[in-house]
Design a protein around this motif. Structure first.
Motif, PDB file in Angstrom:
ATOM      1  N   HIS A 164       0.835  -1.207   0.000  1.00  0.00           N
ATOM      2  CA  HIS A 164       0.000   0.000   0.000  1.00  0.00           C
ATOM      3  C   HIS A 164       0.869   1.256   0.000  1.00  0.00           C
ATOM      4  N   LYS A 165       1.873   1.278   0.837  1.00  0.00           N
ATOM      5  CA  LYS A 165       2.745   2.455   0.889  1.00  0.00           C
ATOM      6  C   LYS A 165       3.450   2.673  -0.443  1.00  0.00           C
ATOM      7  N   ALA A 166       3.865   1.575  -1.081  1.00  0.00           N
ATOM      8  CA  ALA A 166       4.581   1.679  -2.355  1.00  0.00           C
ATOM      9  C   ALA A 166       3.643   1.906  -3.535  1.00  0.00           C
ATOM     10  N   ASN A 167       2.320   1.736  -3.314  1.00  0.00           N
ATOM     11  CA  ASN A 167       1.330   1.818  -4.390  1.00  0.00           C
ATOM     12  C   ASN A 167       1.718   0.881  -5.531  1.00  0.00           C
ATOM     13  N   ALA A 168       2.029  -0.366  -5.154  1.00  0.00           N
ATOM     14  CA  ALA A 168       2.583  -1.329  -6.105  1.00  0.00           C
ATOM     15  C   ALA A 168       1.732  -2.589  -6.176  1.00  0.00           C
ATOM     16  N   GLY A 169       1.951  -3.366  -7.228  1.00  0.00           N
ATOM     17  CA  GLY A 169       1.266  -4.628  -7.435  1.00  0.00           C
ATOM     18  C   GLY A 169       2.087  -5.818  -6.990  1.00  0.00           C
ATOM     19  N   HIS A 170       1.689  -7.023  -7.441  1.00  0.00           N
ATOM     20  CA  HIS A 170       2.249  -8.320  -7.034  1.00  0.00           C
ATOM     21  C   HIS A 170       1.832  -8.699  -5.620  1.00  0.00           C
ATOM     22  N   ILE A 171       0.665  -8.218  -5.212  1.00  0.00           N
ATOM     23  CA  ILE A 171       0.177  -8.522  -3.865  1.00  0.00           C
ATOM     24  C   ILE A 171      -0.297  -9.976  -3.780  1.00  0.00           C
ATOM     25  N   GLY A 172      -1.104 -10.387  -4.748  1.00  0.00           N
ATOM     26  CA  GLY A 172      -1.711 -11.718  -4.702  1.00  0.00           C
ATOM     27  C   GLY A 172      -0.712 -12.837  -4.612  1.00  0.00           C
ATOM     28  N   CYS A 173       0.396 -12.709  -5.353  1.00  0.00           N
ATOM     29  CA  CYS A 173       1.391 -13.788  -5.373  1.00  0.00           C
ATOM     30  C   CYS A 173       2.221 -13.822  -4.100  1.00  0.00           C
ATOM     31  N   SER A 174       2.319 -12.710  -3.388  1.00  0.00           N
ATOM     32  CA  SER A 174       3.001 -12.715  -2.092  1.00  0.00           C
ATOM     33  C   SER A 174       2.128 -13.370  -1.027  1.00  0.00           C
ATOM     34  N   LEU A 175       0.822 -13.120  -1.100  1.00  0.00           N
ATOM     35  CA  LEU A 175      -0.093 -13.717  -0.123  1.00  0.00           C
ATOM     36  C   LEU A 175      -0.270 -15.215  -0.346  1.00  0.00           C
ATOM     37  N   SER A 176      -0.078 -15.669  -1.583  1.00  0.00           N
ATOM     38  CA  SER A 176      -0.246 -17.108  -1.842  1.00  0.00           C
ATOM     39  C   SER A 176       0.914 -17.935  -1.317  1.00  0.00           C
ATOM     40  N   CYS A 177       2.103 -17.345  -1.230  1.00  0.00           N
ATOM     41  CA  CYS A 177       3.282 -18.145  -0.877  1.00  0.00           C
ATOM     42  C   CYS A 177       3.817 -17.896   0.524  1.00  0.00           C
ATOM     43  N   ILE A 178       3.225 -16.969   1.281  1.00  0.00           N
ATOM     44  CA  ILE A 178       3.811 -16.625   2.575  1.00  0.00           C
ATOM     45  C   ILE A 178       3.803 -17.794   3.552  1.00  0.00           C
ATOM     46  N   ASP A 179       2.776 -18.655   3.511  1.00  0.00           N
ATOM     47  CA  ASP A 179       2.737 -19.792   4.426  1.00  0.00           C
ATOM     48  C   ASP A 179       3.822 -20.810   4.089  1.00  0.00           C
ATOM     49  N   LEU A 180       4.131 -20.958   2.813  1.00  0.00           N
ATOM     50  CA  LEU A 180       5.235 -21.828   2.401  1.00  0.00           C
ATOM     51  C   LEU A 180       6.556 -21.287   2.924  1.00  0.00           C
ATOM     52  N   MET A 181       6.722 -19.978   2.843  1.00  0.00           N
ATOM     53  CA  MET A 181       7.964 -19.362   3.344  1.00  0.00           C
ATOM     54  C   MET A 181       8.105 -19.549   4.845  1.00  0.00           C
ATOM     55  N   ILE A 182       6.996 -19.392   5.567  1.00  0.00           N
ATOM     56  CA  ILE A 182       7.050 -19.577   7.023  1.00  0.00           C
ATOM     57  C   ILE A 182       7.504 -20.996   7.350  1.00  0.00           C
ATOM     58  N   ALA A 183       6.928 -21.985   6.675  1.00  0.00           N
ATOM     59  CA  ALA A 183       7.279 -23.380   6.948  1.00  0.00           C
ATOM     60  C   ALA A 183       8.750 -23.652   6.682  1.00  0.00           C
ATOM     61  N   VAL A 184       9.271 -23.085   5.595  1.00  0.00           N
ATOM     62  CA  VAL A 184      10.675 -23.334   5.249  1.00  0.00           C
ATOM     63  C   VAL A 184      11.610 -22.498   6.114  1.00  0.00           C
ATOM     64  N   LEU A 185      11.423 -21.182   6.110  1.00  0.00           N
ATOM     65  CA  LEU A 185      12.394 -20.283   6.735  1.00  0.00           C
ATOM     66  C   LEU A 185      12.399 -20.344   8.256  1.00  0.00           C
ATOM     67  N   PHE A 186      11.232 -20.572   8.863  1.00  0.00           N
ATOM     68  CA  PHE A 186      11.148 -20.549  10.329  1.00  0.00           C
ATOM     69  C   PHE A 186      11.135 -21.935  10.967  1.00  0.00           C
ATOM     70  N   LEU A 187      10.731 -22.948  10.204  1.00  0.00           N
ATOM     71  CA  LEU A 187      10.585 -24.270  10.802  1.00  0.00           C
ATOM     72  C   LEU A 187      11.539 -25.320  10.240  1.00  0.00           C
ATOM     73  N   GLN A 188      12.069 -25.115   9.034  1.00  0.00           N
ATOM     74  CA  GLN A 188      12.843 -26.180   8.397  1.00  0.00           C
ATOM     75  C   GLN A 188      14.259 -25.800   7.981  1.00  0.00           C
ATOM     76  N   LYS A 189      14.498 -24.576   7.627  1.00  0.00           N
ATOM     77  CA  LYS A 189      15.810 -24.181   7.095  1.00  0.00           C
ATOM     78  C   LYS A 189      16.850 -24.071   8.203  1.00  0.00           C
ATOM     79  N   ALA A 190      17.935 -24.840   8.076  1.00  0.00           N
ATOM     80  CA  ALA A 190      19.069 -24.717   8.995  1.00  0.00           C
ATOM     81  C   ALA A 190      19.965 -23.569   8.530  1.00  0.00           C
ATOM     82  N   GLU A 191      20.872 -23.159   9.394  1.00  0.00           N
ATOM     83  CA  GLU A 191      21.699 -21.985   9.109  1.00  0.00           C
ATOM     84  C   GLU A 191      22.479 -22.129   7.801  1.00  0.00           C
ATOM     85  N   ASP A 192      22.989 -23.318   7.527  1.00  0.00           N
ATOM     86  CA  ASP A 192      23.815 -23.511   6.340  1.00  0.00           C
ATOM     87  C   ASP A 192      23.023 -23.945   5.108  1.00  0.00           C
TER      88      ASP A 192
END
Length: 272
Positions: free
Chosen positions: A26-54
């Motif tokens: 909203h602040k940027a007045n930009a698009g590509h919103i829908g595709c960010s909302l579709s993948c955020i749960d996948l990112m949470i699962a990988v980045l916060f629950l599965q990805k090790a430091e290396d």
């Protein structure tokens, strides 16, 4: 922490990150919103629950950069001040991820078809050097139209890269239409199984289940690269955006932003 607590925390994080993503766009007045909302749960699962430091994570669908920036803000890699410059002149957080700024963004992405080849090369290097690490690439379903994606896939099969995870955000829509009508269903379980990936189909919004499935696949030291076909909803969490092609492009008006934040906030309250 128990399983139920972890699930509740993940749902709360999902809502909080959706609010953060909406605020950035909203602040940027930009698009590509829908595709960010579709993948955020996948990112949470990988980045916060599965990805090790290396381990390595490549956001191949670089147009969902805001979702990655929001995650890296939670981990502390991107400060609030830096996040506030998203899409602005002189920012280190452009519309597509730029390299050499943050550890969590090792390569520039955005031209579709680049992420899986990069992740495949990293996975092969780890095999050669004897490292017990994993390489994750998050692709869009439209990106499975790209020839370079299939070249990388065959390379991964030939070199028995069972430390490679290709995760496809299958929301059913790409730039100019439904994915199954543009070039056919190139993100199907049948196709990826047929060429030699160990492939599963999942609910791309069930964070606990996504994490559990990744954990299980990690134990399969069978020489087969892994493909996770994640069924998602473009614009997930905002009723007027869900499954609408136009929210690949459109920015939000003030009223639309307010409605979106109200809906996401209501969902957060319901999950407490």
């Amino acid at each position: 922490m128990g399983t139920e607590e972890t699930m509740n925390d993940s749902k709360q994080l999902s809502g909080a990150l959706r609010l953060k993503i909406l605020g950035l766009y909203h602040k940027a007045n930009a698009g590509h919103i829908g595709c960010s909302l579709s993948c955020i749960d996948l990112m949470i699962a990988v980045l916060f629950l599965q990805k090790a430091e290396d381990d390595t994570f490549i956001l191949s669908k670089g147009h969902a950069a805001a979702a990655l920036y929001a995650c890296l803000n939670v981990t502390g890699e991107i400060t609030d001040e830096e996040l506030d410059t998203f899409y602005q002149d002189g920012t280190s957080l452009p519309a597509h991820p730029a390299p050499r700024q943050f550890k969590g963004i090792p390569f520039a992405t955005g031209s579709l078809g680049h992420g899986l080849p990069i992740a495949t090369g990293i996975a092969h290097a780890a095999k050669i050097s004897g490292e017990e690490t994993y390489s994750f690439a998050l692709l869009s379903d439209g990106e499975t139209n790209e020839g370079t994606t299939w070249e990388a896939a065959h390379y991964a099969i030939q070199n028995r890269l069972d430390n490679l995870f290709m995760i496809v955000d299958r929301n059913g829509l790409q730039g100019f239409g439904a994915t199954d009508t543009v070039l056919g269903e190139t993100a199907s379980v049948e196709k990826w199984n047929a060429i030699g990936f160990e492939t599963i189909e999942i609910d791309g919004h069930d964070i606990a289940s996504i994490s559990q499935d990744i954990s299980e696949l990690k134990t399969h030291k069978n020489g087969l690269p892994k493909a996770i076909i994640a069924n998602t909803v473009k614009g997930k969490g905002v009723s007027y955006m869900e499954n609408k092609l136009e929210w690949h492009y459109l920015p939000m008006t003030k009223d639309q932003y307010e409605q979106a934040t109200l809906e996401v906030t209501h969902n957060i309250i319901r999950t407490k």
